[in-house]
Design a protein around this motif. Structure first.
Motif: not given
Length: 305
Positions: A234, A249-250, A253, A285-286, A289, A293
């Motif tokens: 990411i 972010l991880v 999230t 969810s990660i 994400l 990205v």
């Protein structure tokens, strides 16, 4: 959702994120500078946790336990780089994957042989235990706030090391053109050993800090390794800034996903089913994400083509 719960989960996400950063920063340095796929990075995380638990049990000092985690992981990393990794730089990535996977098995069985199969426990020191009252009357564990502070301080130190010091210049140059800096007289072997040991020390410290929250056991590093790879994908391979942003972010999230998704599904499902489905989707969810990205920026947020 009440304000105090939002603040609490925000801090939980930050704490999770900075712990991931300590592991991912070392991994992205190794990957970015050496071009090495190191699957054994999670084992160095485990070594740091076990070293901290053993020293804390023998001395009762949490500070000495953290120092032991840094020293043990750095020494193990330097030894692995000299004896094994140094022979893999010019080999195919498949050879690197196979060799470092073998190291996972060696470290796991070696740790089980030394400490046994039962988990160890690292207690939070008395001066860091208990809650602290934040503005608004919100109470939050002092130890978790300390982890956030340590992680952010190390992030600042890494930025200064890479951007403002002679060693940092050599690390960045080694990432860009290792043959050129070798031709200029820089001992590339020593530089690589230093980078590997630094990355290992950060992973070991992360394991020690987490060991006071959860149990210390064989195999604890593999889930962290997977998340660290997600973070550097990411953030962008080789970027410390990307590792920090990706980790946060991880962390956020994952934390908010585990709270919000079961609530969302609970509006039209039974509570038990909503919790099960929400928890499963939160775990996904990660990775969603990461996929988003990569679709928008295939090199990661701060990676270079």
């Amino acid at each position: 959702m009440p304000t105090y719960l939002i603040v609490e989960q925000l801090l939980n996400g930050l704490q999770f994120g900075v712990m991931l950063f300590l592991s991912a920063a070392g991994l992205t340095l190794i990957f970015g500078v050496m071009g090495l796929i190191n699957l054994a990075h999670g084992s160095l995380y485990m070594i740091g946790a076990f070293a901290a638990a053993a020293v804390a049990g023998a001395t009762g000092s949490f500070v000495m336990a953290l120092a032991a985690s840094l020293a043990a992981a750095a020494a193990a990393g330097a030894l692995v780089e000299i004896l094994v990794i140094r022979r893999l730089y010019d080999r195919d990535h498949l050879d690197q994957v196979l060799a470092t996977f073998a190291l996972i098995l060696i470290f796991s069985e070696g740790t089980r042989w030394m400490f046994g199969s039962f988990p160890l426990f690292l207690d939070v020191p008395s001066y860091l235990s208990g809650p602290v009252t934040l503005p608004g009357g919100i109470q939050y564990p002092l130890y978790r706030l300390t982890i956030i502070g340590i992680g952010l301080a190390i992030a600042a130190g890494l930025f200064l090391l890479i951007a403002r010091t002679r060693i940092g210049i050599r690390i960045r140059a080694g990432e860009a053109d290792r043959e050129m800096i070798a031709a200029l007289g820089v001992d590339i072997s020593k530089l690589y050993t230093l980078v590997f040991a630094l990355g290992a020390a950060l992973a070991g410290l992360s394991g020690a800090l987490v060991g006071a929250i959860q149990s210390v056991q064989v195999g604890m590093g593999e889930p962290v390794l997977i998340l660290a790879f997600v973070v550097i994908v990411i953030g962008g391979i080789g970027s410390i800034k990307g590792a920090l942003v990706g980790s946060l972010l991880v962390g956020l999230t994952d934390t908010f996903g585990r709270i919000l998704l079961p609530v969302a599904f609970g509006t039209f499902m039974e509570p038990s089913a909503a919790n099960s489905v929400g928890a499963a989707l939160a775990s996904m969810s990660i990775y969603l994400l990461m996929a988003v990205v990569l679709i928008v920026r295939p090199t990661g947020l701060y990676g270079r083509a």
